[in-house]
Structure formats: structure tokens, C-alpha cells
Design a protein around this motif. Structure first.
Motif, PDB file in Angstrom:
ATOM      1  N   GLU A  79      -0.961   2.134 -10.580  1.00 31.55           N
ATOM      2  CA  GLU A  79      -2.049   2.193  -9.627  1.00 31.55           C
ATOM      3  C   GLU A  79      -2.790   0.951  -8.761  1.00 31.55           C
ATOM      4  O   GLU A  79      -3.488   0.547  -8.789  1.00 31.55           O
ATOM      5  N   CYS A  80      -1.832   0.804  -8.263  1.00 29.38           N
ATOM      6  CA  CYS A  80      -1.816  -1.399  -7.475  1.00 29.38           C
ATOM      7  C   CYS A  80      -2.091  -0.378  -5.709  1.00 29.38           C
ATOM      8  O   CYS A  80      -1.374  -0.047  -5.354  1.00 29.38           O
ATOM      9  N   PRO A  81      -3.459  -1.171  -6.013  1.00 28.94           N
ATOM     10  CA  PRO A  81      -4.296  -1.472  -4.436  1.00 28.94           C
ATOM     11  C   PRO A  81      -3.804  -2.620  -4.060  1.00 28.94           C
ATOM     12  O   PRO A  81      -3.965  -3.488  -3.823  1.00 28.94           O
ATOM     13  N   ILE A  82      -2.974  -1.617  -3.129  1.00 31.12           N
ATOM     14  CA  ILE A  82      -2.203  -2.516  -1.525  1.00 31.12           C
ATOM     15  C   ILE A  82      -3.018  -2.249   0.252  1.00 31.12           C
ATOM     16  O   ILE A  82      -3.385  -1.143   0.497  1.00 31.12           O
ATOM     17  N   SER A  83      -3.841  -3.191   0.484  1.00 32.95           N
ATOM     18  CA  SER A  83      -4.662  -3.779   1.448  1.00 32.95           C
ATOM     19  C   SER A  83      -3.654  -3.191   2.509  1.00 32.95           C
ATOM     20  O   SER A  83      -2.413  -4.356   2.717  1.00 32.95           O
ATOM     21  N   THR A  84      -3.438  -2.364   2.853  1.00 32.56           N
ATOM     22  CA  THR A  84      -2.519  -1.969   4.076  1.00 32.56           C
ATOM     23  C   THR A  84      -3.452  -1.772   5.937  1.00 32.56           C
ATOM     24  O   THR A  84      -4.241  -1.399   6.015  1.00 32.56           O
ATOM     25  N   SER A  85      -2.595  -1.535   6.504  1.00 30.69           N
ATOM     26  CA  SER A  85      -3.019  -1.099   8.046  1.00 30.69           C
ATOM     27  C   SER A  85      -3.690  -0.042   7.689  1.00 30.69           C
ATOM     28  O   SER A  85      -4.529   0.488   9.289  1.00 30.69           O
ATOM     29  N   ASP A  86      -3.725   0.785   7.398  1.00 34.04           N
ATOM     30  CA  ASP A  86      -4.397   2.532   7.112  1.00 34.04           C
ATOM     31  C   ASP A  86      -5.281   1.838   5.365  1.00 34.04           C
ATOM     32  O   ASP A  86      -4.446   3.223   5.087  1.00 34.04           O
ATOM     33  N   GLY A  87      -5.766   1.019   5.256  1.00 30.33           N
ATOM     34  CA  GLY A  87      -6.447   1.675   4.533  1.00 30.33           C
ATOM     35  C   GLY A  87      -5.784   0.478   3.097  1.00 30.33           C
ATOM     36  O   GLY A  87      -4.865   0.230   3.164  1.00 30.33           O
ATOM     37  N   VAL A  88      -6.703   1.174   1.902  1.00 28.40           N
ATOM     38  CA  VAL A  88      -5.908   0.851   1.127  1.00 28.40           C
ATOM     39  C   VAL A  88      -5.562   1.325   0.233  1.00 28.40           C
ATOM     40  O   VAL A  88      -6.083   2.689  -0.162  1.00 28.40           O
ATOM     41  N   GLY A  97       3.306  -1.206  -8.794  1.00 26.54           N
ATOM     42  CA  GLY A  97       3.822  -2.206  -7.412  1.00 26.54           C
ATOM     43  C   GLY A  97       4.346  -3.205  -8.770  1.00 26.54           C
ATOM     44  O   GLY A  97       3.894  -3.474  -9.592  1.00 26.54           O
ATOM     45  N   TRP A  98       5.299  -3.997  -8.431  1.00 26.08           N
ATOM     46  CA  TRP A  98       5.819  -4.858  -9.556  1.00 26.08           C
ATOM     47  C   TRP A  98       6.163  -6.299  -8.288  1.00 26.08           C
ATOM     48  O   TRP A  98       6.989  -6.706  -7.289  1.00 26.08           O
ATOM     49  N   TYR A  99       4.997  -7.754  -8.565  1.00 32.25           N
ATOM     50  CA  TYR A  99       4.811  -8.973  -9.011  1.00 32.25           C
ATOM     51  C   TYR A  99       5.582 -10.012  -9.483  1.00 32.25           C
ATOM     52  O   TYR A  99       5.915 -10.069 -10.711  1.00 32.25           O
ATOM     53  N   SER A 100       6.247 -10.707  -9.170  1.00 33.26           N
ATOM     54  CA  SER A 100       7.146 -11.539  -9.752  1.00 33.26           C
ATOM     55  C   SER A 100       6.223 -12.590  -9.979  1.00 33.26           C
ATOM     56  O   SER A 100       5.330 -12.197  -9.439  1.00 33.26           O
ATOM     57  N   VAL A 101       5.844 -13.832 -11.280  1.00 33.07           N
ATOM     58  CA  VAL A 101       5.192 -14.410 -10.801  1.00 33.07           C
ATOM     59  C   VAL A 101       4.535 -15.307  -9.768  1.00 33.07           C
ATOM     60  O   VAL A 101       3.602 -16.169  -9.784  1.00 33.07           O
ATOM     61  N   GLU A 102       5.401 -15.696  -8.979  1.00 32.16           N
ATOM     62  CA  GLU A 102       5.081 -17.038  -7.724  1.00 32.16           C
ATOM     63  C   GLU A 102       4.567 -15.681  -6.717  1.00 32.16           C
ATOM     64  O   GLU A 102       3.435 -15.885  -6.641  1.00 32.16           O
ATOM     65  N   ARG A 103       4.393 -14.606  -6.794  1.00 36.32           N
ATOM     66  CA  ARG A 103       4.024 -14.415  -5.656  1.00 36.32           C
ATOM     67  C   ARG A 103       2.955 -13.449  -5.771  1.00 36.32           C
ATOM     68  O   ARG A 103       0.911 -13.427  -5.670  1.00 36.32           O
ATOM     69  N   TYR A 104       2.836 -12.938  -7.447  1.00 36.85           N
ATOM     70  CA  TYR A 104       1.030 -12.525  -7.876  1.00 36.85           C
ATOM     71  C   TYR A 104      -0.047 -14.131  -8.122  1.00 36.85           C
ATOM     72  O   TYR A 104      -0.861 -13.605  -7.855  1.00 36.85           O
ATOM     73  N   ALA A 105       0.716 -14.702  -8.117  1.00 35.70           N
ATOM     74  CA  ALA A 105      -0.261 -16.245  -8.301  1.00 35.70           C
ATOM     75  C   ALA A 105      -1.004 -16.326  -7.224  1.00 35.70           C
ATOM     76  O   ALA A 105      -1.913 -16.594  -6.870  1.00 35.70           O
ATOM     77  N   HIS A 106      -0.400 -15.894  -5.364  1.00 34.08           N
ATOM     78  CA  HIS A 106      -0.751 -15.337  -4.404  1.00 34.08           C
ATOM     79  C   HIS A 106      -2.144 -14.491  -4.622  1.00 34.08           C
ATOM     80  O   HIS A 106      -2.711 -14.903  -3.584  1.00 34.08           O
ATOM     81  N   GLU A 132       6.793  -7.265  -4.253  1.00 30.56           N
ATOM     82  CA  GLU A 132       7.880  -7.330  -4.342  1.00 30.56           C
ATOM     83  C   GLU A 132       8.561  -6.215  -3.721  1.00 30.56           C
ATOM     84  O   GLU A 132       9.264  -5.315  -3.245  1.00 30.56           O
ATOM     85  N   ILE A 133       7.969  -5.032  -5.010  1.00 33.01           N
ATOM     86  CA  ILE A 133       8.589  -3.536  -5.330  1.00 33.01           C
ATOM     87  C   ILE A 133       7.407  -2.436  -5.074  1.00 33.01           C
ATOM     88  O   ILE A 133       6.493  -2.706  -6.417  1.00 33.01           O
ATOM     89  N   CYS A 134       7.668  -1.754  -4.349  1.00 30.74           N
ATOM     90  CA  CYS A 134       6.481  -0.442  -4.508  1.00 30.74           C
ATOM     91  C   CYS A 134       7.655   0.445  -4.706  1.00 30.74           C
ATOM     92  O   CYS A 134       7.942   0.875  -4.166  1.00 30.74           O
TER      93      CYS A 134
END
Length: 179
Positions: free
Chosen positions: A77-86, A92-101, A113-115
Motif C-alpha cells: 500500500e505504497c503511497p505515491i504523490s502523482t500528477s493525479d493525487g496520491v 512498491g520496492w525502493y533500493s536503499v539509495e532511493r529510499y534515503a531520498h 523503482e518498482i511499482c
């Protein structure tokens, strides 16, 4: 008839989504319903009935596999801010590096990286295609789809309309997920 919709720029959208999502999360009335909650571009709440057992099982297995085999963060249930709301990707899968952001954000302003979308009987192909595009626009590299029989298909940001039989980020991911 041709319709053109002009959306706000990305920074305005992120600010609006940030503010609205904080309000949604603080709304105790929404919390009691047990529905999946998302928002649209106008901040309106979209509620979907909770998933059934097979959907939930596949969602958990995918998240577990990704985190266990790839490290990083496998989020359900990974909440992603998109151009059409959340919008909430089933996984969702985040690498360690991307999750730090994105660490600490209420709705992630950079997609994983993966949805992954795990289909439900009420999903339409158009709805799934639109969600893929929203995730790609928010920075996803791959979007995966698990159909009602557990069969996996994969889409890449470099060619978002072509269905593939294998992920480039996780080529050893199973072709089928049992419920």
C-alpha cells in the motif's frame, strides 16, 4: 471532440498532495471505514473496498520476495504523490539509495523503482494503464502487474506500452504468484 487538460506543474502538485494527504491521514472518520484511500488531482478522496484474501496474499508475497532477495524496502500500500493525487501501489520496492531520498515523507514524492498492481475483479485495463503511467511519471523504472490468476507481467519506463514476460531489475522473479 478533443479535450485538453492542463495540470499544475510538478512542484505545485507535490505541495498540494503533501497538504491534502496530511489532512487525509489525520481524518479519523476515514480511518474507521477500512477502505483503501487515495486522492485525485482535485484532492477528492477515492475509497475502494478492502482486497480479498488472494489479493492480500499475493501482495504480501511480492513485497516479501523483493525485500528478501533485493534488499531495500518492499512496501505494501505504497503511497505515491502523482500528477493525479496520491495513489497507493499495491507494492512498491525502493533500493536503499532511493529510499534515503523519500524517508519520512507521508506520500512518496519519488516513486519506487518498482511499482506493482495486483489486479482485483473490479479493476479495468484502462485503470491499470493509467496507474502505470502515473507511476512512471513520478519516477518508477518498472511497473509490474499480477493478474487474477497470479500471472506476472512487466512494463518498463523506457517502453511503457509493451508488456514483457520478465523484469529487467529482477529477472529471476517468479512468473506466477500463488494465492
Amino acid at each position: 471532440m478533443h479535450l485538453t487538460i492542463e495540470l499544475p506543474n510538478r512542484s505545485e502538485t507535490l505541495a498540494s498532495n503533501r497538504e491534502r494527504w496530511a489532512e487525509v491521514l489525520a481524518d479519523r472518520e476515514l480511518a474507521v471505514h477500512g477502505y483503501r484511500v487515495e486522492t485525485n488531482a482535485f484532492g477528492q478522496v477515492i475509497m475502494t473496498p478492502p482486497a480479498g484474501g488472494p489479493h492480500s496474499s499475493r501482495q504480501s508475497q511480492i513485497a516479501y520476495w523483493l525485500q528478501n532477495r533485493r534488499g531495500g524496502r518492499g512496501l505494501v500500500e505504497c503511497p505515491i504523490s502523482t500528477s493525479d493525487g496520491v495513489r497507493a501501489a499495491d507494492v512498491g520496492w525502493y533500493s536503499v539509495e532511493r529510499y534515503a531520498h523519500v524517508r519520512g515523507q507521508l506520500a512518496f514524492e519519488l516513486a519506487p523503482e518498482i511499482c506493482v498492481e495486483v489486479e482485483s475483479p473490479r479493476n479495468t485495463e484502462l485503470e491499470l494503464r493509467i496507474k502505470r503511467q502515473l507511476y512512471f511519471d513520478a519516477g518508477a523504472q518498472e511497473c509490474w502487474q499480477c493478474d487474477l490468476e497470479g500471472r506476472m507481467s512487466y512494463y518498463l519506463s523506457t517502453d511503457p506500452e509493451t508488456k514483457r514476460n520478465q523484469s529487467t531489475l529482477c529477472p529471476d522473479f517468479p512468473n506466477t504468484i500463488e494465492d
